[in-house]
Motif scaffolding. Structure first.
Motif, PDB file in Angstrom:
ATOM      1  N   ALA A  75       0.836  -1.213   0.000  1.00  0.00           N
ATOM      2  CA  ALA A  75       0.000   0.000   0.000  1.00  0.00           C
ATOM      3  C   ALA A  75       0.867   1.258   0.000  1.00  0.00           C
ATOM      4  O   ALA A  75       0.569   2.228  -0.706  1.00  0.00           O
ATOM      5  CB  ALA A  75      -0.923  -0.014   1.216  1.00  0.00           C
ATOM      6  N   VAL A  76       1.947   1.247   0.767  1.00  0.00           N
ATOM      7  CA  VAL A  76       2.843   2.402   0.807  1.00  0.00           C
ATOM      8  C   VAL A  76       3.530   2.576  -0.537  1.00  0.00           C
ATOM      9  O   VAL A  76       3.657   3.693  -1.048  1.00  0.00           O
ATOM     10  CB  VAL A  76       3.875   2.237   1.948  1.00  0.00           C
ATOM     11  CG1 VAL A  76       4.997   3.249   1.832  1.00  0.00           C
ATOM     12  CG2 VAL A  76       3.181   2.357   3.293  1.00  0.00           C
ATOM     13  N   LYS A  77       3.962   1.479  -1.141  1.00  0.00           N
ATOM     14  CA  LYS A  77       4.630   1.555  -2.444  1.00  0.00           C
ATOM     15  C   LYS A  77       3.694   2.121  -3.503  1.00  0.00           C
ATOM     16  O   LYS A  77       4.112   2.885  -4.381  1.00  0.00           O
ATOM     17  CB  LYS A  77       5.100   0.166  -2.855  1.00  0.00           C
ATOM     18  CG  LYS A  77       5.776   0.126  -4.193  1.00  0.00           C
ATOM     19  CD  LYS A  77       6.134  -1.293  -4.569  1.00  0.00           C
ATOM     20  CE  LYS A  77       6.619  -1.312  -6.007  1.00  0.00           C
ATOM     21  NZ  LYS A  77       6.709  -2.640  -6.544  1.00  0.00           N
ATOM     22  N   THR A  78       2.443   1.776  -3.430  1.00  0.00           N
ATOM     23  CA  THR A  78       1.477   2.271  -4.394  1.00  0.00           C
ATOM     24  C   THR A  78       1.122   3.736  -4.126  1.00  0.00           C
ATOM     25  O   THR A  78       0.924   4.517  -5.057  1.00  0.00           O
ATOM     26  CB  THR A  78       0.194   1.419  -4.343  1.00  0.00           C
ATOM     27  OG1 THR A  78       0.562   0.057  -4.481  1.00  0.00           O
ATOM     28  CG2 THR A  78      -0.775   1.801  -5.422  1.00  0.00           C
ATOM     29  N   ALA A  79       1.067   4.137  -2.860  1.00  0.00           N
ATOM     30  CA  ALA A  79       0.602   5.476  -2.509  1.00  0.00           C
ATOM     31  C   ALA A  79       1.701   6.532  -2.572  1.00  0.00           C
ATOM     32  O   ALA A  79       1.406   7.708  -2.756  1.00  0.00           O
ATOM     33  CB  ALA A  79      -0.004   5.462  -1.115  1.00  0.00           C
ATOM     34  N   VAL A  80       2.957   6.173  -2.442  1.00  0.00           N
ATOM     35  CA  VAL A  80       4.036   7.168  -2.381  1.00  0.00           C
ATOM     36  C   VAL A  80       4.135   8.011  -3.638  1.00  0.00           C
ATOM     37  O   VAL A  80       4.223   9.233  -3.545  1.00  0.00           O
ATOM     38  CB  VAL A  80       5.382   6.476  -2.042  1.00  0.00           C
ATOM     39  CG1 VAL A  80       6.564   7.378  -2.353  1.00  0.00           C
ATOM     40  CG2 VAL A  80       5.391   6.089  -0.585  1.00  0.00           C
ATOM     41  N   PRO A  81       4.101   7.494  -4.858  1.00  0.00           N
ATOM     42  CA  PRO A  81       4.180   8.368  -6.038  1.00  0.00           C
ATOM     43  C   PRO A  81       3.039   9.386  -6.088  1.00  0.00           C
ATOM     44  O   PRO A  81       3.235  10.523  -6.506  1.00  0.00           O
ATOM     45  CB  PRO A  81       4.109   7.409  -7.220  1.00  0.00           C
ATOM     46  CG  PRO A  81       4.573   6.111  -6.682  1.00  0.00           C
ATOM     47  CD  PRO A  81       4.157   6.089  -5.249  1.00  0.00           C
ATOM     48  N   THR A  82       1.874   9.016  -5.647  1.00  0.00           N
ATOM     49  CA  THR A  82       0.737   9.935  -5.654  1.00  0.00           C
ATOM     50  C   THR A  82       0.937  11.029  -4.610  1.00  0.00           C
ATOM     51  O   THR A  82       0.630  12.195  -4.854  1.00  0.00           O
ATOM     52  CB  THR A  82      -0.564   9.158  -5.363  1.00  0.00           C
ATOM     53  OG1 THR A  82      -0.658   8.077  -6.268  1.00  0.00           O
ATOM     54  CG2 THR A  82      -1.768  10.053  -5.497  1.00  0.00           C
ATOM     55  N   LEU A  83       1.455  10.659  -3.447  1.00  0.00           N
ATOM     56  CA  LEU A  83       1.654  11.631  -2.376  1.00  0.00           C
ATOM     57  C   LEU A  83       2.777  12.611  -2.702  1.00  0.00           C
ATOM     58  O   LEU A  83       2.728  13.771  -2.318  1.00  0.00           O
ATOM     59  CB  LEU A  83       1.957  10.905  -1.058  1.00  0.00           C
ATOM     60  CG  LEU A  83       0.825  10.059  -0.496  1.00  0.00           C
ATOM     61  CD1 LEU A  83       1.313   9.287   0.717  1.00  0.00           C
ATOM     62  CD2 LEU A  83      -0.369  10.924  -0.142  1.00  0.00           C
ATOM     63  N   VAL A  84       3.792  12.141  -3.407  1.00  0.00           N
ATOM     64  CA  VAL A  84       4.942  12.978  -3.705  1.00  0.00           C
ATOM     65  C   VAL A  84       4.663  13.885  -4.895  1.00  0.00           C
ATOM     66  O   VAL A  84       5.329  14.893  -5.087  1.00  0.00           O
ATOM     67  CB  VAL A  84       6.189  12.091  -3.954  1.00  0.00           C
ATOM     68  CG1 VAL A  84       7.400  12.906  -4.321  1.00  0.00           C
ATOM     69  CG2 VAL A  84       6.470  11.249  -2.739  1.00  0.00           C
ATOM     70  N   GLY A  85       3.702  13.563  -5.687  1.00  0.00           N
ATOM     71  CA  GLY A  85       3.372  14.391  -6.836  1.00  0.00           C
ATOM     72  C   GLY A  85       3.786  13.762  -8.136  1.00  0.00           C
ATOM     73  O   GLY A  85       3.667  14.359  -9.196  1.00  0.00           O
ATOM     74  N   GLY A  86       4.251  12.612  -8.099  1.00  0.00           N
ATOM     75  CA  GLY A  86       4.661  11.938  -9.325  1.00  0.00           C
ATOM     76  C   GLY A  86       3.587  11.012  -9.827  1.00  0.00           C
ATOM     77  O   GLY A  86       3.864  10.044 -10.510  1.00  0.00           O
ATOM     78  N   GLY A  87       2.375  11.299  -9.455  1.00  0.00           N
ATOM     79  CA  GLY A  87       1.287  10.414  -9.819  1.00  0.00           C
ATOM     80  C   GLY A  87       0.953  10.502 -11.293  1.00  0.00           C
ATOM     81  O   GLY A  87       1.397  11.365 -12.017  1.00  0.00           O
ATOM     82  N   GLY A  88       0.185   9.644 -11.727  1.00  0.00           N
ATOM     83  CA  GLY A  88      -0.230   9.614 -13.113  1.00  0.00           C
ATOM     84  C   GLY A  88      -0.490   8.178 -13.501  1.00  0.00           C
ATOM     85  O   GLY A  88      -0.256   7.253 -12.733  1.00  0.00           O
TER      86      GLY A  88
END
Length: 106
Positions: A75-88
């Motif tokens: 869950a953390v691995k999946t959520a970290v890019p979204t939280l940092v702003g690198g989502g997409g």
């Protein structure tokens, strides 16, 4: 005689055990009851069952902790890019050789 007390167990009273002046027909020999193995056997069975139960519950607890840790890590691995702003949206592009692309355009 197989056992030292076999003569007494069979009901024969040796003459040296009877005090002088005693009527041998009046003598009664009391034997101890044979040993019962029920208690020790039950104790071993209960101890074995308890040890197996403890081992099973410990294993289940450790495996549950590992599963929770793995789920949390995913869950953390999946959520970290979204939280940092690198989502997409992440897409996997399949690269085709150039010769196939040129054939597809024709």
């Amino acid at each position: 005689m197989i056992r030292p007390d076999a003569q007494l167990r069979s009901g024969h009273i040796p003459a040296d055990l009877i005090p002088p002046g005693t009527d041998p027909r009046q003598v009664v020999i009391v034997h101890a009851a044979p040993r019962s193995w029920t208690g020790p056997v039950l104790l071993v069975l209960i101890a074995t069952f308890g040890l197996c139960s403890l081992l099973y519950l410990t294993t289940v607890a450790v495996l549950s902790l590992i599963q929770v840790a793995a789920t949390t890590a995913l869950a953390v691995k999946t959520a970290v890019p979204t939280l940092v702003g690198g989502g997409g949206l992440i897409t996997l592009a399949i690269k085709t050789p150039k010769s196939e692309r040129t054939r597809a355009k024709r």
